[in-house]
Design a protein around this motif. Structure first.
Motif, short mmCIF file in Angstrom:
data_model
loop_
_atom_site.label_atom_id
_atom_site.label_comp_id
_atom_site.label_asym_id
_atom_site.label_seq_id
_atom_site.Cartn_x
_atom_site.Cartn_y
_atom_site.Cartn_z
N PHE A 65 0.86 -1.18 0.00
CA PHE A 65 0.00 0.00 0.00
C PHE A 65 0.90 1.24 0.00
CE2 PHE A 65 -2.70 -3.39 1.25
CZ PHE A 65 -3.94 -3.06 0.75
N ASP A 66 1.03 1.84 -1.19
CA ASP A 66 2.02 2.89 -1.40
C ASP A 66 1.43 4.29 -1.52
OD1 ASP A 66 0.73 2.38 -3.77
OD2 ASP A 66 2.53 1.88 -4.90
N LYS A 67 0.15 4.44 -1.18
CA LYS A 67 -0.49 5.75 -1.26
C LYS A 67 -1.39 5.95 -0.06
CE LYS A 67 -3.24 8.64 -4.40
NZ LYS A 67 -3.96 8.67 -5.70
N VAL A 68 -1.36 7.15 0.51
CA VAL A 68 -2.17 7.46 1.69
C VAL A 68 -3.65 7.51 1.33
CG1 VAL A 68 -2.66 9.26 3.40
CG2 VAL A 68 -0.29 8.68 2.83
N GLY A 69 -4.49 6.98 2.22
CA GLY A 69 -5.94 7.06 2.02
C GLY A 69 -6.64 5.81 2.50
N ALA A 70 -7.97 5.86 2.44
CA ALA A 70 -8.79 4.72 2.85
C ALA A 70 -9.01 3.79 1.67
CB ALA A 70 -10.13 5.20 3.39
N VAL A 71 -8.83 2.49 1.93
CA VAL A 71 -9.00 1.48 0.90
C VAL A 71 -10.14 0.56 1.33
CG1 VAL A 71 -7.91 -0.40 -0.37
CG2 VAL A 71 -6.55 1.60 0.34
#
Length: 202
Positions: free
Chosen positions: A119-125
């Motif tokens: 998971f290489d990007k900030v945010g909700a998945v």
């Protein structure tokens, strides 16, 4: 279906032991429109001071499938983390996400098999299973060490927060705002500070 939420956050800051200079504990109480504590919300405290090294949390970065359910329902991980997806069910699962923070597709795999995703990007998945529509979960990818979920009493305790200007952010899937996130400025005082924030969903 998303619902509008009202959050009442009691923010209190108390000094820690003298050896930790200018660091404090932030306690946030989150409540919904019904006045009841909201469990499973994520509280993030953003400060101008960046971490000296890589962000780490003291638990496994794992999203298991067990009893036709994702476990845990919400997982917080640092950006750049590898999360494992072990299947502990007797049936096969097909895990996927269409979220802008991370799109991936783990094709069918069976009992005692494991897949992993970086998971290489900030945010909700948001997670789902193509085989079992009722399965859902969330992975929150963060770039701050000050990130905690609220407990059954709607309370999150964030330790060792640097004193000074900050922003307190709250995430929950029922918040009807962009990215299901709302934010309020705060001033963290090492000598002790308390206030109340009210955040309304749009």
């Amino acid at each position: 279906m998303r619902i509008s939420c009202l959050f009442v956050m009691a923010l209190s800051v108390a000094s820690l032991i003298p050896q930790i200079a200018n660091a404090a504990t932030v306690t946030v109480d989150v409540r919904g429109t019904d006045g009841k504590p909201l469990a499973g919300a994520i509280v993030l405290v953003d400060t101008p001071r960046k971490p000296a090294g890589p962000i780490k949390f003291d638990y496994a970065y794992e999203m298991a499938q067990k009893n036709i359910t994702f476990t845990p329902h919400v997982l917080i991980v640092p950006v750049g983390s590898t999360v494992t997806f072990p299947n502990r069910d007797k049936v096969r699962h097909h895990v996927y996400s269409f979220s802008k923070a991370k799109r991936f597709d783990l094709k069918l795999y069976g009992k005692d098999e494991t897949r992993s995703v970086v998971f290489d990007k900030v945010g909700a998945v948001a997670l789902g299973c193509n085989i079992h529509d009722a399965m859902s979960a969330f992975i929150m990818v963060v770039d701050t060490p000050f990130a905690v979920q609220t407990d059954a009493n709607g309370r999150a305790v964030v330790n060792d927060v640097p004193a000074g200007a900050a922003a307190v952010r709250i995430w929950h899937p029922t918040i009807r705002t962009p990215d299901n996130m709302q934010s309020q400025p705060a001033t963290v005082s090492a000598s002790g500070f308390s206030t109340t924030y009210t955040i309304r969903g749009r």
